[in-house]
Design a protein around this motif. Structure first.
Motif, PDB file in Angstrom:
ATOM      1  N   LEU A  18       1.047  -1.097  -0.170  1.00 33.11           N
ATOM      2  CA  LEU A  18       0.020   0.021   0.077  1.00 33.11           C
ATOM      3  C   LEU A  18       1.041   1.303   0.222  1.00 33.11           C
ATOM      4  O   LEU A  18       2.034   1.253   0.498  1.00 33.11           O
ATOM      5  CB  LEU A  18      -0.659   0.053   1.450  1.00 33.11           C
ATOM      6  N   THR A  19       0.432   2.394  -0.634  1.00 34.51           N
ATOM      7  CA  THR A  19       1.196   3.593  -0.344  1.00 34.51           C
ATOM      8  C   THR A  19       0.899   4.152   0.852  1.00 34.51           C
ATOM      9  O   THR A  19       0.143   3.477   1.637  1.00 34.51           O
ATOM     10  CB  THR A  19       0.477   4.729  -1.473  1.00 34.51           C
ATOM     11  N   ALA A  20       1.685   5.040   1.334  1.00 35.02           N
ATOM     12  CA  ALA A  20       1.891   5.630   2.694  1.00 35.02           C
ATOM     13  C   ALA A  20       0.495   6.313   2.874  1.00 35.02           C
ATOM     14  O   ALA A  20      -0.163   6.044   4.046  1.00 35.02           O
ATOM     15  CB  ALA A  20       2.885   6.456   3.001  1.00 35.02           C
ATOM     16  N   GLU A  21      -0.088   6.685   1.806  1.00 38.91           N
ATOM     17  CA  GLU A  21      -1.313   7.504   2.166  1.00 38.91           C
ATOM     18  C   GLU A  21      -2.546   6.403   2.377  1.00 38.91           C
ATOM     19  O   GLU A  21      -3.448   6.555   3.297  1.00 38.91           O
ATOM     20  CB  GLU A  21      -1.658   8.401   0.808  1.00 38.91           C
ATOM     21  N   ALA A  22      -2.443   5.325   1.697  1.00 40.82           N
ATOM     22  CA  ALA A  22      -3.604   4.290   1.894  1.00 40.82           C
ATOM     23  C   ALA A  22      -3.522   3.649   2.961  1.00 40.82           C
ATOM     24  O   ALA A  22      -4.347   3.360   3.774  1.00 40.82           O
ATOM     25  CB  ALA A  22      -3.417   3.239   0.566  1.00 40.82           C
ATOM     26  N   ARG A  23      -2.153   3.304   3.567  1.00 40.84           N
ATOM     27  CA  ARG A  23      -1.947   2.868   4.656  1.00 40.84           C
ATOM     28  C   ARG A  23      -2.415   3.845   6.085  1.00 40.84           C
ATOM     29  O   ARG A  23      -3.010   3.161   7.209  1.00 40.84           O
ATOM     30  CB  ARG A  23      -0.448   2.425   5.118  1.00 40.84           C
ATOM     31  N   ARG A  24      -1.901   5.184   5.864  1.00 37.82           N
ATOM     32  CA  ARG A  24      -2.586   5.994   6.885  1.00 37.82           C
ATOM     33  C   ARG A  24      -4.238   6.010   6.978  1.00 37.82           C
ATOM     34  O   ARG A  24      -4.902   6.050   8.039  1.00 37.82           O
ATOM     35  CB  ARG A  24      -2.066   7.254   6.697  1.00 37.82           C
TER      36      ARG A  24
END
Length: 64
Positions: A18-24
């Protein structure tokens, strides 16, 4: 459908890809939800595969 979650924003230490944005976003959803959120629904919200959501949830659980 998995394409938005991969690429330059993906972290090497996140096995889900996952991208960092999706993970957040995933972490925020899980933290504020009053009830368990099905992996299928999380996958739809994040526009990624269920397998990636499950891997990310396992990684988050290991951190806590």
């Amino acid at each position: 459908m998995d394409a938005p979650a991969t690429g330059a924003g993906a972290t090497a230490d996140d096995p889900s890809g996952l991208t960092a944005e999706a993970r957040r976003a995933l972490e925020a959803i899980v933290m504020v939800a009053a009830d368990p959120v099905p992996a299928q629904l999380l996958a739809q919200l994040l526009e990624v595969g269920v397998d990636r959501v499950e891997a990310a949830c396992e990684a988050l659980a290991a951190e806590y």
